[in-house]
Design a protein around this motif. Structure first.
Motif, PDB file in Angstrom:
ATOM      1  N   CYS A  99       0.893  -1.142  -0.112  1.00 55.96           N
ATOM      2  CA  CYS A  99       0.007  -0.006  -0.057  1.00 55.96           C
ATOM      3  C   CYS A  99       0.912   1.277   0.082  1.00 55.96           C
ATOM      4  O   CYS A  99       1.951   1.209   0.524  1.00 55.96           O
ATOM      5  N   CYS A 100       0.454   2.224  -0.659  1.00 56.68           N
ATOM      6  CA  CYS A 100       1.389   3.495  -0.948  1.00 56.68           C
ATOM      7  C   CYS A 100       1.226   4.209   0.450  1.00 56.68           C
ATOM      8  O   CYS A 100       2.245   5.140   0.658  1.00 56.68           O
ATOM      9  N   TYR A 101       0.301   3.864   1.330  1.00 52.25           N
ATOM     10  CA  TYR A 101       0.388   5.053   2.314  1.00 52.25           C
ATOM     11  C   TYR A 101       0.989   4.670   3.654  1.00 52.25           C
ATOM     12  O   TYR A 101       1.912   5.680   4.100  1.00 52.25           O
ATOM     13  N   HIS A 102       0.958   3.408   4.289  1.00 56.16           N
ATOM     14  CA  HIS A 102       1.973   3.207   5.072  1.00 56.16           C
ATOM     15  C   HIS A 102       2.602   1.933   4.892  1.00 56.16           C
ATOM     16  O   HIS A 102       3.406   1.338   5.508  1.00 56.16           O
ATOM     17  N   GLY A 103       2.647   1.427   3.702  1.00 55.99           N
ATOM     18  CA  GLY A 103       3.635   0.343   3.198  1.00 55.99           C
ATOM     19  C   GLY A 103       3.378  -1.015   3.685  1.00 55.99           C
ATOM     20  O   GLY A 103       3.966  -1.965   3.348  1.00 55.99           O
ATOM     21  N   TRP A 104       2.010  -1.272   4.128  1.00 57.81           N
ATOM     22  CA  TRP A 104       1.704  -2.655   4.489  1.00 57.81           C
ATOM     23  C   TRP A 104       1.834  -3.612   3.069  1.00 57.81           C
ATOM     24  O   TRP A 104       1.202  -3.165   2.094  1.00 57.81           O
TER      25      TRP A 104
ATOM     26  N   ASP C 198      -0.219  11.881  11.256  1.00 61.82           N
ATOM     27  CA  ASP C 198       0.400  10.616  10.913  1.00 61.82           C
ATOM     28  C   ASP C 198       1.769  10.705  10.272  1.00 61.82           C
ATOM     29  O   ASP C 198       1.814  10.886   9.137  1.00 61.82           O
ATOM     30  N   PHE C 200       4.087   8.744  10.352  1.00 68.11           N
ATOM     31  CA  PHE C 200       4.882   7.523   9.684  1.00 68.11           C
ATOM     32  C   PHE C 200       4.687   7.356   8.242  1.00 68.11           C
ATOM     33  O   PHE C 200       5.418   6.610   7.412  1.00 68.11           O
ATOM     34  N   HIS C 201       3.531   7.956   7.593  1.00 65.00           N
ATOM     35  CA  HIS C 201       3.514   7.734   6.224  1.00 65.00           C
ATOM     36  C   HIS C 201       4.298   8.700   5.177  1.00 65.00           C
ATOM     37  O   HIS C 201       4.318   8.354   4.033  1.00 65.00           O
ATOM     38  N   VAL C 204       7.225   6.413   3.607  1.00 60.00           N
ATOM     39  CA  VAL C 204       6.490   5.652   2.972  1.00 60.00           C
ATOM     40  C   VAL C 204       6.023   6.160   1.590  1.00 60.00           C
ATOM     41  O   VAL C 204       6.684   6.392   0.528  1.00 60.00           O
ATOM     42  N   LEU C 205       5.091   6.939   2.011  1.00 56.17           N
ATOM     43  CA  LEU C 205       4.272   7.712   0.736  1.00 56.17           C
ATOM     44  C   LEU C 205       5.198   8.977  -0.048  1.00 56.17           C
ATOM     45  O   LEU C 205       5.243   8.908  -1.205  1.00 56.17           O
ATOM     46  N   PHE C 209       7.645   5.803  -2.095  1.00 49.45           N
ATOM     47  CA  PHE C 209       6.828   5.766  -3.265  1.00 49.45           C
ATOM     48  C   PHE C 209       7.050   6.543  -4.400  1.00 49.45           C
ATOM     49  O   PHE C 209       7.167   6.620  -5.496  1.00 49.45           O
ATOM     50  N   PRO C 324       2.228   8.192  -6.305  1.00 51.57           N
ATOM     51  CA  PRO C 324       0.948   8.903  -5.474  1.00 51.57           C
ATOM     52  C   PRO C 324       1.496   9.736  -4.319  1.00 51.57           C
ATOM     53  O   PRO C 324       2.620   9.528  -3.914  1.00 51.57           O
ATOM     54  N   ALA C 329      -3.541   9.209  -1.652  1.00 55.11           N
ATOM     55  CA  ALA C 329      -3.514   8.435  -0.548  1.00 55.11           C
ATOM     56  C   ALA C 329      -5.025   8.633  -0.073  1.00 55.11           C
ATOM     57  O   ALA C 329      -5.572   7.949   0.518  1.00 55.11           O
TER      58      ALA C 329
END
Lengths: 394, 394, 394
Positions: A99-104, C198, C200-201, C204-205, C209, C324, C329
């Motif tokens: 997933c792009c948002y938190h990488g799960w 948030d 933590f995103h 990742v995002l 990404f 993205p 997101a």
């Protein structure tokens, strides 16, 4: 009191419109939605599952299709089970989709493999699972099973796609061949499916209105018998040919949504060459996937009707009005047709029968029985259809 | 407790929005829908009925208009009574219209003449009837009666369109003259109809805001009296002219939707030249048909307002904002205006009256009486309006 | 009974979707709508109020913004209180705004000054009032108070926008900086607001990404603590830098919708430079207004992320899918996210907290208490935030 000179039959008397929801609506939890979910449905071409996530909509559900770096296709609920962002923006990796948002990271069966923002990569990641659906790849298509896990049948094999000549192979098509229009057709799936057991519209819609779209023989009004089969409804049409012989054509509608229709151009006199699956996208749109035996790549696509050499999408609104086809006839019934305004005649026997068969299966499910056409034995023989174009001496 | 410095009248206090459904909604079975259905309404120009089926939407109903090979116009429910495909894709023949799907042929009154897919051409075809509506052609327009057959009145004749000078003739227009915008106007019909009995907006909207769209005289604030008439509401406006004379202008709103409005450009001092019929397409759109006495073809179209030589459709959004007209004022009230937020003043007496007249007719129908303006005697004299622009010595 | 080979966790088991209406819906009379209405919200740039009426949509209400000829800004209900025409077509004059339809003139507080179609200019005009809202102009923005008049607080001052270096000034921006997309973002405001707490995103995002959108330091997974504050939620993130020092970053979400987020490009190590206000346009769209200390005009706009030198609106659909950002997101969660499908983890503590804080304020209002963050003393000191990027020796 009504007098003798009053207008009769005016539209003022029409009753409020109603449709039979249980026959047409496909959402999870609806009667037909649950019936359809007991079968495998194609949701894409094998090539559609790839390293870039692809949006799929089937039976009213939004899903994402991908193929991981190990070659496994996955079909998951579009919303990430963590925070709901669509996995369409995800990244496909060797082991799954991230997933792009938190990488799960999820594997093709929805197992959560990584939670990079969590302590130690996610100590509790086994507690979550991305909602997913089982897939099977065959005949160039990806089939999905969206039903109750305990009821999952075997994906059937079909003789017409298994037994073939040396120079034949199976090809798949996602362009809604047989729908008479674009790949996504904006009306309820049943309007098209009923058309399969309606051989009488052929000489009207596909000949008198649009010029003989198929062959001269098909333009003649057929003699038809309808019959329930163990698979659905079988339609047998005979037409006298100029040489005194008889064209004997068998078409089948097999539950849940299979079009088993021999080539209407009657290129050969033989068993059916292809199967079409009508996939309800949602209550008001559908598409058709086809797999068939061919000798040259692209043979299926060459079955698509044209008018004056033009494809449907190249015709003007005026041309569509003058030369309507299946798309116009079925979309012209409305997003969902109004059952309360129908008047059936004898030539509609096939439609009455297919609705009866569908109703019977709804009853079966309600009563806890299995509907027809489900196969649970992996070693079951391939399904054999009667469908085909045949020639007879008289 | 509210203190002396608190803000008063803020929008926080607005009540939830409500509209008077019984005054504005036009569907079959609604109060106003049933009232409107007691009258004839124009649904097209005479030339609109031709060999190619035409989509018509009126009072929320989808219909198809055509003219068969014998010259008879027909207006039928759009959905074929057989399987529901729209007859828009039908073929017009000598005797009627033929559905594209199974070829059922219907005459202009919906009788089923052929069922080619049925044994012997349809032994039971007399049992079905395509829902239809009676039509009448007059003044260049096609009028339809969508109401209860037992209550069908005579299509009225109007003196202003019957009695004319030697060099005059009647012309019809379908471009929504008087609507201030395009042919189809996206708001409820009553918003426009009320504007007919609102002479005070003229010097504001059509002069102060948009430059004197009409004549200098019309730009002056009038002295107005309102009066109920046997036909609806009559508005009498007087304005002093520069030469000391008086412009005496009478406008009428005649039930159910007639605009009887003398040329606002005041080209002549005489009885009204034209009638406009406001046709509710559905609850949130309408169009206007006009018939009028002219001397040159196209005279009606030349009544259309322009701004700086531009038609409405050639103006930019910025120009529309700076120079609004009837379209902006009425569409600017919303798809259906919010009656619960209105505040009437003395100058709104005409609007209060027309709503009263409409309410009275709703009551009449509820009580089993006929509403006003219905004519049942075919030999009744033509309706005479008072409307016109007149000049008086003082 | 479920057997060992059955598929587990398929999407067939998903419960019907539900969202928490009380947290996301913003209309008048809804719980969150009433909470939000207790605060001032920016509804435009100061320059947006001018001589041409401007449409404003905020908290689901349609309003019109203007500035009269005396320089007073006015914000009124879009529908004229007389007959409901939108004041967007009105004319702005010295004393107020005049409706195009009948010329009623309203001042910036909705008082009716003229009714030109009424006798003597409207003897009863004091009885009507155009619904309006109080405004205040500060930091380049126009703030409106849409709540109950008796509860109107003081428009707060913020230290970060009041105290500045000699070469600094405050600039405002209306392009939804921080939203990652266009000025109007088609999803519920809370989806964006939760993103503020948030941290933590980000790696990742905004790094894995999309390539390190911000700085290399920001691409590292932070160590984070979350804390409720008197203003909302405070997020403290630490990241080890290459030189052994520690980047200490504090972000705040201040009730009701303030984003107090230091520049993610970490241009300086200091207190936060700007405040963003998330304005819910309605339940399914929002925009962001920002005010910040800058040294050059346009500095705020230069904070906008680009990808390969392209702005969001210049990227193709394919580029958006591959790279993205916040827009994808959050809009990817749907018009309103489905709370019933969420699975929170430890890294979502900030989101759990901000929902708790919001819920607590809903409870406060229900109990007749004031929610946090309201200031009623005009002489109250400016609000001081902790937010900023700071550097520490270790």
């Amino acid at each position: 009191m009504q007098g003798p000179n009053w207008d009769e039959g005016t539209a003022y008397e029409i009753k409020p419109p109603r449709h039979k929801a249980e026959l047409v609506e496909v959402g999870r939890g609806t009667p037909m939605g649950e019936l359809l979910r007991r079968y495998w449905h194609p949701v894409g071409l094998i090539a559609d599952a790839e390293g870039t996530p692809r949006k799929i909509r089937a039976l009213g559900e939004d899903l994402v299709l991908f193929r991981d770096g190990q070659g496994r296709a996955g079909l998951v609920h579009a919303r990430c089970c963590h925070r709901g962002t669509t996995l369409y923006y995800g990244k496909v990796e060797k082991r799954g989709i991230r997933c792009c948002y938190h990488g799960w990271l999820f594997d093709a069966e929805g197992r959560c493999l990584e939670q990079p923002c969590e302590p130690e990569g996610g100590l509790f990641r086994a507690k979550v699972r991305q909602p997913w659906y089982p897939l099977a790849e065959r005949y160039g298509l990806i089939f999905a099973y969206l039903g109750p896990p305990a009821k999952k049948p075997v994906l059937p094999r079909y003789e017409c796609l298994e037994v073939m000549d040396d120079d034949e192979f199976v090809e798949a098509d996602a362009s809604s061949l047989g729908g008479g229009g674009p790949p996504i057709i904006p009306c309820n799936w049943l309007q098209h499916y009923e058309n399969v057991v309606d051989p009488f519209h052929v000489p009207v819609l596909h000949a008198a209105f649009s010029g003989a779209q198929f062959t001269t023989a098909m333009a003649a009004m057929p003699h038809v018998t309808f019959e329930m089969s163990p698979r659905g409804v079988t339609v047998r049409s005979t037409r006298k040919l100029d040489d005194g012989k008889t064209l004997y054509r068998i078409t089948e509608a097999a539950i849940p949504t299979l079009r088993v229709v021999p080539n209407p151009r009657v290129a050969q006199f033989a068993r059916v060459e292809s199967i079409g699956w009508v996939l309800p996208i949602d209550d008001t749109s559908f598409r058709i996937y086809v797999a068939g035996r061919v000798k040259q790549p692209g043979d299926l696509g060459r079955m698509r009707s044209t008018f004056n050499g033009k494809f449907w999408w190249d015709m003007s609104e005026e041309e569509h009005q003058r030369h309507p086809g299946d798309y116009e006839a079925q979309v012209g019934q409305g997003a969902i047709t109004i059952h309360s305004e129908e008047h059936f005649a004898q030539s509609d026997r096939g439609i009455v029968m297919i609705r009866r068969v569908l109703q019977d299966q709804l009853e079966a499910i309600k009563a806890g029985r299995d509907p027809i056409g489900l196969i649970f034995d992996p070693d079951a023989p391939a399904v054999v259809f009667e469908a085909g174009n045949y020639i007879r001496a008289a």
